[in-house]
Design a protein around this motif. Structure first.
Motif, mmCIF file in Angstrom:
data_model
loop_
_atom_site.group_PDB
_atom_site.id
_atom_site.type_symbol
_atom_site.label_atom_id
_atom_site.label_comp_id
_atom_site.label_asym_id
_atom_site.label_seq_id
_atom_site.Cartn_x
_atom_site.Cartn_y
_atom_site.Cartn_z
ATOM 1 N N GLU A 11 0.833 -1.205 0.000
ATOM 2 C CA GLU A 11 0.000 0.000 0.000
ATOM 3 C C GLU A 11 0.867 1.254 0.000
ATOM 4 O OE1 GLU A 11 -3.702 2.076 0.110
ATOM 5 O OE2 GLU A 11 -3.228 -0.029 -0.270
ATOM 6 N N ASN A 28 -8.543 -7.799 3.634
ATOM 7 C CA ASN A 28 -9.414 -7.565 2.491
ATOM 8 C C ASN A 28 -8.995 -6.288 1.789
ATOM 9 O OD1 ASN A 28 -10.953 -5.302 3.836
ATOM 10 N ND2 ASN A 28 -11.489 -7.002 5.209
ATOM 11 N N SER A 29 -9.462 -6.142 0.572
ATOM 12 C CA SER A 29 -9.066 -5.014 -0.261
ATOM 13 C C SER A 29 -9.725 -3.710 0.164
ATOM 14 C CB SER A 29 -9.412 -5.301 -1.729
ATOM 15 O OG SER A 29 -10.801 -5.563 -1.855
ATOM 16 N N SER A 30 -10.775 -3.778 0.991
ATOM 17 C CA SER A 30 -11.403 -2.534 1.443
ATOM 18 C C SER A 30 -10.482 -1.761 2.373
ATOM 19 C CB SER A 30 -12.720 -2.852 2.152
ATOM 20 O OG SER A 30 -12.496 -3.648 3.303
ATOM 21 N N ARG A 31 -9.616 -2.474 3.083
ATOM 22 C CA ARG A 31 -8.637 -1.805 3.942
ATOM 23 C C ARG A 31 -7.332 -1.523 3.218
ATOM 24 N NH1 ARG A 31 -9.107 -5.252 9.642
ATOM 25 N NH2 ARG A 31 -11.337 -4.822 10.027
ATOM 26 N N ASN A 32 -7.040 -2.326 2.198
ATOM 27 C CA ASN A 32 -5.788 -2.170 1.454
ATOM 28 C C ASN A 32 -6.098 -2.375 -0.023
ATOM 29 O OD1 ASN A 32 -3.193 -2.429 0.308
ATOM 30 N ND2 ASN A 32 -2.364 -3.178 2.257
ATOM 31 N N SER A 33 -6.106 -1.288 -0.755
ATOM 32 C CA SER A 33 -6.519 -1.351 -2.158
ATOM 33 C C SER A 33 -5.519 -2.083 -3.037
ATOM 34 C CB SER A 33 -6.739 0.065 -2.690
ATOM 35 O OG SER A 33 -5.541 0.831 -2.568
ATOM 36 N N TRP A 266 -7.543 -6.255 -11.580
ATOM 37 C CA TRP A 266 -8.951 -6.273 -11.176
ATOM 38 C C TRP A 266 -9.863 -6.689 -12.327
ATOM 39 C CZ3 TRP A 266 -11.842 -4.664 -6.708
ATOM 40 C CH2 TRP A 266 -11.061 -4.434 -5.576
ATOM 41 N N ASP A 281 -14.260 -8.039 -5.759
ATOM 42 C CA ASP A 281 -13.983 -7.379 -4.472
ATOM 43 C C ASP A 281 -12.624 -7.779 -3.914
ATOM 44 O OD1 ASP A 281 -16.443 -6.123 -4.549
ATOM 45 O OD2 ASP A 281 -17.443 -7.761 -3.465
ATOM 46 N N GLY A 282 -11.664 -7.933 -4.827
ATOM 47 C CA GLY A 282 -10.291 -8.202 -4.402
ATOM 48 C C GLY A 282 -9.993 -9.628 -4.032
#
Length: 774
Positions: A11, A28-33, A266, A281-282
């Motif tokens: 990140e 998860n990708s919501s915390r780390n894109s 993605w 969603d990752g």
């Protein structure tokens, strides 16, 4: 922990991080894109575990997991999945990665002292191997136990089976990612094995597990994304930091091509070795999970789990379209630990624990239901009664032995130690394991304890004394009628009550005060009586409500029927249609015994055994005749009201006859003077013409005409002469109208006499006016 640390670096440096082994839901990708999970999320496999638990009806499960972030990451999702299938987690077994064999054995012995026999293991290979070895040594891999491994252990243990390991996990269930067998996959495995043996000639049984396939697909995805993004020169832009920075991480630069590559990843999709490869969603979306059973030196597939179909035996949409995922037929036959096909019930009463402690209420009355008799000579207590016999029959109907002991809920002097609510509280406080007795199933208790199914009729009814009257006589209409008559009576009652209130509320203190003070609602506590036996209830009825007794009694149906069986000729039951839960046995909240006891209750109540128990305790009493033989009908017919109709009909007919006779007699001259040659029809028309005319001789009409003449206004100079009438004021002579006494006890004034025939002009100096009327 490694994946979290590396993903944080990615990140910061804007470098895509692809992991094919980090399954924790906390990543998860919501915390780390810049983080992508190229494997399944643990939240998918816990739903499969929940489906297994639900299929076999297990009510409790204990997770055994390693004490680190990997072990803790799955627990919240696992507990949620178990709660969705109505299973609870009574205990969590956490084992340190550095635990010794002695510490592992100590924790397992602790688990043996508990009732739960379903364990879910989530840890790495090394700790899992030691755990199962110790479990087999102390006898926890025997009949009655259920072990379920998460996909981490299943893949590690079963991808390259080792006899020393598989021998310790016989009968264990496992969750594994499902990889469809394709020609491409088989061809790749052959190429990889040939290449691997060339590079490692000393390895003979080399196999490529799921992690190798996921790694290959992840590398392929990255290569495709790099080509798609057009990135050719991977350079980093250095960070602007001071030269004396204390850490190397502070000098970490950022990738110039990272944003392009992550965007391409993605949207990258292809047919990989493990199936369709696409990030949503990752993370990858798995089509299915495979459920395996360890037997011999390997595994045996017993079913599949998919988000769409749930737990199924075969992965065929057309076959599984209408399959009930909660049925055990949805999976193949399982060989459980102990080499048995019998499905474990999921819990046991530990052999090294005390018997089931069952509290029994001490009831001074109604000994037919529960009786506790202590023998001072032998210092033993005898428990008898209908409820006790039902419980004994239920325990006998269980498919297993249930050790227990009855304990009287009493003080040292033998008197009750508290109320029934207090006794139920003892189960919640874990002083008792259950309660057996005439305990009513009510809502407020069910908030902190669990009931079994009722073993008696449910509902509350009322008994009243039988009136000494003949219900078939002509005056039966004075007794309770049908609903429409009751409604009419009730409405008239309200109307008459309102009229009485209007007339009385100004002068009667009983009709003064607030509305709540004036309202006919509830029973005064001073009027309520408590009885504890049929004999005491009869005694209260005999005294009567006016002498400290009762007029009616409310109780549970079984107790009502017991009272009636002793005093059948004196009392009768009135159906109030008030439903309750009936009588049931009490257990702690979430107890796995409840469904087994409930099923056994159904087995007993539906058979002849319950009838035998009822006859043993209640059949010795005199039985009441059936209601159908004592009451001909519950509906009131016309015959029941002929007396009422007779009175009303005679009164109305008599009034009609008298009126007609008087009318004909008074109008006889008019009727007689009519044309004698007229037809009968003309005579009838003439009769009705006279009948409907206004009666000018009626006093009512004459009074109205006189009032109409009196209402004629007079001119000012034509006031009536005072000599023509006398007027006596209602006020005293020495008191003005302002001081007028309106008391109802005041003396009435003289009447006013008016001669309407003399209206003369008042003389000079005289006034002609009517008295001031209030």
């Amino acid at each position: 922990m490694q994946a979290r640390f590396v993903s944080d670096l990615g990140e910061k440096a804007k470098v895509p991080i692809i992991s094919f082994s980090a399954t924790s839901p906390s990543l998860n990708s919501s915390r780390n894109s810049y983080f992508l999970r190229a494997t399944q999320n643990d939240s998918a496999q816990v739903k499969a575990i929940g489906a297994i638990v639900k299929t076999f009806g297990w009510r409790e499960a204990v997770p055994i997991y390693i004490d680190n972030e990997y072990g803790e990451g799955i627990i919240p999702c696992l507990i949620d999945a178990l709660q969705e299938v109505d299973a609870r987690v009574p205990y969590r077994s956490v084992i340190s990665p550095s635990a010794t064999d002695g510490q592992i054995a100590e924790e397992l012995y602790k688990l043996m002292t508990m009732q739960t026999r379903v364990f879910i293991v989530h840890m790495n290979r090394s700790l899992g191997t030691r755990l199962f070895i110790k479990a087999k040594e102390i006898g926890m891999m025997s009949e009655g136990y259920v072990w379920i491994m998460t996909d981490g252990l299943s893949v590690d243990f079963l991808s390259s089976p080792n006899h020393s390991v598989t021998d310790t996990i016989q009968g264990v269930l496992g969750i594994k990612p499902y990889v469809p067998r394709t020609k491409e996959l088989e061809y790749f495995r052959a190429r990889w094995k040939r290449k691997f043996l060339q590079d490692n000639p000393d390895k003979i049984d080399a196999e490529l597990n799921i992690y190798g396939l996921l790694a290959y697909d992840a590398t392929t995805a990255l290569a495709l994304a790099v080509e798609k993004s057009g990135a050719t020169n991977f350079v980093f832009q250095k960070a602007n930091v001071s030269s004396n920075s204390s850490t190397d991480l502070a000098t970490l630069g950022t990738s110039s091509n990272g944003p392009k590559v992550i965007a391409a990843l993605w949207t990258t999709s292809f047919k990989g070795l493990t199936g369709d490869y696409l990030f949503v969603d990752g993370q990858l979306q798995s089509p299915a999970l495979r459920i395996v059973n360890v037997n011999g030196n390997g595994e045996r597939g017993i079913g599949f789990w998919t988000p769409a179909t749930g737990l199924v035996k075969k992965l065929n949409p057309r076959i599984n379209k209408h399959v009930n995922s909660t049925s055990t037929s949805t999976v193949s036959t399982i060989i459980f630990p102990g080499d048995t096909f019998v499905v474990p019930k999921g819990w046991e009463i530990p052999t090294n624990e005390k018997k089931l402690r069952i509290g029994v209420p001490v009831n001074n009355g109604f000994s037919e239901f529960v009786s506790v008799i202590k023998d001072p000579a032998s210092n033993t207590t005898k428990f008898t009664g209908f409820c006790i016999d039902v419980f004994l029959a239920v325990v006998k109907a269980l498919p297993y032995a249930l050790p227990y002991e009855f304990i009287a809920y009493a003080k040292p002097d033998g008197k009750p130690a508290g109320t029934y609510n207090d006794l139920v509280d003892q189960v919640y406080l874990k002083n008792y394991d259950a309660v057996v007795g005439d305990v009513t199933i009510v809502f407020n208790r069910s908030l902190y304890i669990d009931y079994t199914l009722p073993f008696t009729e449910s509902g509350v009814s009322m008994i009243v004394p039988i009136a000494d009257s003949n219900t078939k006589n002509a005056w039966v209409f004075m007794k309770p009628l049908t609903w429409d008559l009751w409604v009419s009576s009730f409405l008239f009652f309200l109307f008459f009550g309102f009229v009485v209130w209007v007339l009385e509320h100004r002068i009667n203190e009983d009709f003064r005060g607030s509305a709540s003070h004036q309202a006919d609602l509830g029973f005064k506590e001073s009027k309520l009586r408590v009885y504890s036996s049929p004999e005491e209830c009869h005694h209260l009825f005999s005294k009567g409500s006016g002498n400290g007794g009762i007029a009616a009694a409310f109780d549970e149906l079984p107790i009502i029927k017991l009272i009636l069986s002793s005093y059948c000729s004196k009392y009768t039951m009135i159906d109030l249609n008030i439903k309750t839960g009936g009588l049931g046995f009490v257990f702690p909240r979430g107890s796995p015994l409840v469904p087994h006891i409930s099923r056994a209750i159904l087995n007993v109540t539906e058979g002849d055994k319950m009838k035998q128990i009822e006859n043993a305790w209640f059949g010795k009493k005199s039985s009441c005749p059936e209601s159908s033989t004592s009451i001909s009908s519950k509906r009131l017919s016309l015959k029941s009201f002929w007396g009422l109709f007779l009175i009303a009909g005679l009164a109305a007919s008599l009034a009609l006859i008298i009126f007609l006779v008087m009318f004909v007699y008074r109008e006889r001259n008019v009727l007689r003077s009519y044309d004698s040659t007229a037809s009968i029809w003309s005579r009838i028309e003439n009769f009705f013409r006279i009948f409907i005319q206004r009666d000018s001789t009626s006093s009512t009409f004459r009074q109205s005409e006189m009032n109409g003449r009196n209402d004629i206004s007079l001119p000012p100079m034509c006031a009536p002469s005072p000599s023509a009438y006398s007027v006596h004021s209602e006020y005293p002579a020495d008191q003005s109208s302002e001081n007028y006494d309106s008391s109802p006890n005041r003396k009435s004034s003289q009447e006013v006499v008016v001669d309407t025939g003399q209206l003369t002009k008042p003389k000079s100096g005289e006034t002609g006016s009517f008295g001031n009327r209030p």
